[in-house]
Design a protein around this motif. Sequence first.
Motif, PDB file in Angstrom:
ATOM      1  N   GLY A 169       0.844  -1.188   0.000  1.00 39.77           N
ATOM      2  CA  GLY A 169       0.000   0.000   0.000  1.00 39.77           C
ATOM      3  C   GLY A 169       0.876   1.233   0.000  1.00 39.77           C
ATOM      4  N   SER A 170       0.285   2.377  -0.266  1.00 43.12           N
ATOM      5  CA  SER A 170       1.042   3.629  -0.284  1.00 43.12           C
ATOM      6  C   SER A 170       1.797   3.833   1.031  1.00 43.12           C
ATOM      7  N   VAL A 171       3.024   4.325   0.930  1.00 44.34           N
ATOM      8  CA  VAL A 171       3.848   4.596   2.114  1.00 44.34           C
ATOM      9  C   VAL A 171       3.558   6.018   2.570  1.00 44.34           C
ATOM     10  N   ILE A 172       2.966   6.162   3.746  1.00 43.41           N
ATOM     11  CA  ILE A 172       2.427   7.455   4.169  1.00 43.41           C
ATOM     12  C   ILE A 172       3.161   8.086   5.346  1.00 43.41           C
ATOM     13  N   THR A 173       4.094   7.357   5.956  1.00 40.88           N
ATOM     14  CA  THR A 173       4.860   7.953   7.057  1.00 40.88           C
ATOM     15  C   THR A 173       6.243   7.324   7.125  1.00 40.88           C
ATOM     16  N   LEU A 174       7.235   8.150   7.457  1.00 43.56           N
ATOM     17  CA  LEU A 174       8.624   7.716   7.540  1.00 43.56           C
ATOM     18  C   LEU A 174       9.305   8.379   8.721  1.00 43.56           C
ATOM     19  N   ASP A 175      10.292   7.678   9.280  1.00 44.13           N
ATOM     20  CA  ASP A 175      11.165   8.278  10.282  1.00 44.13           C
ATOM     21  C   ASP A 175      12.528   7.605  10.176  1.00 44.13           C
ATOM     22  N   PHE A 176      13.549   8.278  10.685  1.00 42.68           N
ATOM     23  CA  PHE A 176      14.912   7.765  10.573  1.00 42.68           C
ATOM     24  C   PHE A 176      15.647   7.963  11.884  1.00 42.68           C
ATOM     25  N   SER A 177      16.336   6.901  12.330  1.00 44.83           N
ATOM     26  CA  SER A 177      17.144   6.955  13.547  1.00 44.83           C
ATOM     27  C   SER A 177      18.583   6.592  13.191  1.00 44.83           C
ATOM     28  N   PRO A 178      19.531   7.542  13.271  1.00 49.98           N
ATOM     29  CA  PRO A 178      20.918   7.232  12.920  1.00 49.98           C
ATOM     30  C   PRO A 178      21.599   6.395  13.990  1.00 49.98           C
ATOM     31  N   SER A 179      22.620   5.652  13.588  1.00 46.23           N
ATOM     32  CA  SER A 179      23.425   4.897  14.534  1.00 46.23           C
ATOM     33  C   SER A 179      24.330   5.859  15.309  1.00 46.23           C
ATOM     34  N   ASP A 180      24.987   5.350  16.342  1.00 42.45           N
ATOM     35  CA  ASP A 180      25.848   6.197  17.164  1.00 42.45           C
ATOM     36  C   ASP A 180      27.002   6.789  16.374  1.00 42.45           C
ATOM     37  N   ASP A 181      27.533   6.032  15.401  1.00 45.77           N
ATOM     38  CA  ASP A 181      28.654   6.553  14.613  1.00 45.77           C
ATOM     39  C   ASP A 181      28.200   7.394  13.424  1.00 45.77           C
ATOM     40  N   GLY A 182      26.883   7.435  13.172  1.00 48.24           N
ATOM     41  CA  GLY A 182      26.352   8.264  12.106  1.00 48.24           C
ATOM     42  C   GLY A 182      26.536   7.713  10.708  1.00 48.24           C
ATOM     43  N   ARG A 183      27.094   6.519  10.572  1.00 57.48           N
ATOM     44  CA  ARG A 183      27.362   5.965   9.244  1.00 57.48           C
ATOM     45  C   ARG A 183      26.180   5.179   8.686  1.00 57.48           C
ATOM     46  N   THR A 184      25.369   4.645   9.555  1.00 58.42           N
ATOM     47  CA  THR A 184      24.198   3.886   9.145  1.00 58.42           C
ATOM     48  C   THR A 184      23.004   4.365   9.956  1.00 58.42           C
ATOM     49  N   GLY A 185      21.873   3.736   9.727  1.00 65.46           N
ATOM     50  CA  GLY A 185      20.703   4.099  10.495  1.00 65.46           C
ATOM     51  C   GLY A 185      19.537   3.195  10.182  1.00 65.46           C
ATOM     52  N   LEU A 186      18.455   3.386  10.946  1.00 62.61           N
ATOM     53  CA  LEU A 186      17.253   2.585  10.788  1.00 62.61           C
ATOM     54  C   LEU A 186      16.151   3.470  10.220  1.00 62.61           C
ATOM     55  N   LEU A 187      15.679   3.105   9.038  1.00 63.25           N
ATOM     56  CA  LEU A 187      14.555   3.784   8.403  1.00 63.25           C
ATOM     57  C   LEU A 187      13.288   3.010   8.741  1.00 63.25           C
ATOM     58  N   VAL A 188      12.270   3.708   9.244  1.00 62.24           N
ATOM     59  CA  VAL A 188      11.010   3.085   9.630  1.00 62.24           C
ATOM     60  C   VAL A 188       9.904   3.637   8.736  1.00 62.24           C
ATOM     61  N   SER A 189       9.089   2.730   8.201  1.00 64.81           N
ATOM     62  CA  SER A 189       8.026   3.146   7.285  1.00 64.81           C
ATOM     63  C   SER A 189       6.684   2.579   7.726  1.00 64.81           C
ATOM     64  N   GLY A 190       5.632   3.354   7.478  1.00 63.39           N
ATOM     65  CA  GLY A 190       4.274   2.910   7.727  1.00 63.39           C
ATOM     66  C   GLY A 190       3.446   3.095   6.471  1.00 63.39           C
ATOM     67  N   SER A 191       2.479   2.199   6.263  1.00 61.52           N
ATOM     68  CA  SER A 191       1.778   2.152   4.990  1.00 61.52           C
ATOM     69  C   SER A 191       0.290   1.931   5.175  1.00 61.52           C
ATOM     70  N   PHE A 192      -0.482   2.208   4.102  1.00 62.09           N
ATOM     71  CA  PHE A 192      -1.904   1.880   4.090  1.00 62.09           C
ATOM     72  C   PHE A 192      -2.133   0.368   4.150  1.00 62.09           C
ATOM     73  N   ASP A 193      -1.082  -0.439   3.957  1.00 62.26           N
ATOM     74  CA  ASP A 193      -1.242  -1.886   4.111  1.00 62.26           C
ATOM     75  C   ASP A 193      -1.261  -2.306   5.581  1.00 62.26           C
ATOM     76  N   THR A 194      -1.223  -1.338   6.477  1.00 61.48           N
ATOM     77  CA  THR A 194      -1.288  -1.486   7.945  1.00 61.48           C
ATOM     78  C   THR A 194      -0.062  -2.169   8.527  1.00 61.48           C
ATOM     79  N   SER A 195       1.062  -2.157   7.809  1.00 59.85           N
ATOM     80  CA  SER A 195       2.294  -2.717   8.365  1.00 59.85           C
ATOM     81  C   SER A 195       3.298  -1.611   8.649  1.00 59.85           C
ATOM     82  N   ILE A 196       4.167  -1.893   9.601  1.00 51.44           N
ATOM     83  CA  ILE A 196       5.321  -1.045   9.899  1.00 51.44           C
ATOM     84  C   ILE A 196       6.560  -1.846   9.537  1.00 51.44           C
TER      85      ILE A 196
END
Length: 220
Positions: A169-196
């Motif tokens: 489903g359409s991706v309607i919300t996003l957030d990002f949390s960087p790692s401590d070293d700033g080189r990587t991070g966790l992208l979190v997405s939420g969708s009309f398919d009701t999954s995160i």
Amino acid sequence: WRIAVNPQATQLAVGGFTSTVTVVDLADKQITQQHQHPTSDIRGLAYSTTGDRLASGGRDGMIRIWSTTTAALLATVTAHQRRIRDLSFIKSDSHIVSISDDRTLRVSPLTADPTGKNPGYSIALEKQLPFALTVCGAAQVAIGSSDNQIHLWNIDTKQQTRIFQGHTGSVITLDFSPSDDGRTGLLVSGSFDTSIRTWQIKTNTEEAIRVSKQSTANRK
């Protein structure tokens, strides 16, 4: 429709289907500021990384920037031809990046240009109708759209660098949390398919477009 919390976790800004952005003090639970707009559909809200400014955008395609201490209107930026869907400060708060129903990604500078010209620019998103945006590094943003995918863009090179697939489903919300070293991070997405879903990404961009179909998911 949209909320934003300042970096100090002391203020909460709320916007939606009115012409007012309301700011609440999280300690005493009192309204401290109310910013009035000429448009009644506020979809984008974001605090600067220092927390001293609040940006908002809505149906008229304009970005307005307010002082969080004095409540004064600091700037009005012409960004899009249609409704703004989401926005964020970027590049140490010197620019704002925004997405719109006009199917563009816009990078707008917030510092004065001595030549009198506006060095901002737009990137066409083609058939994608963008719904959500988050910053994932110094010059990298993620966009969630109506094609059920997440697109990573390098706003300096104006190139798309990665596509995440997995939502139905359409991706309607996003957030990002960087790692401590700033080189990587966790992208979190939420969708009309009701999954995160969560996606591990690098904060630096990649040379060729990569398509990822794997992610972890927590379903409601």
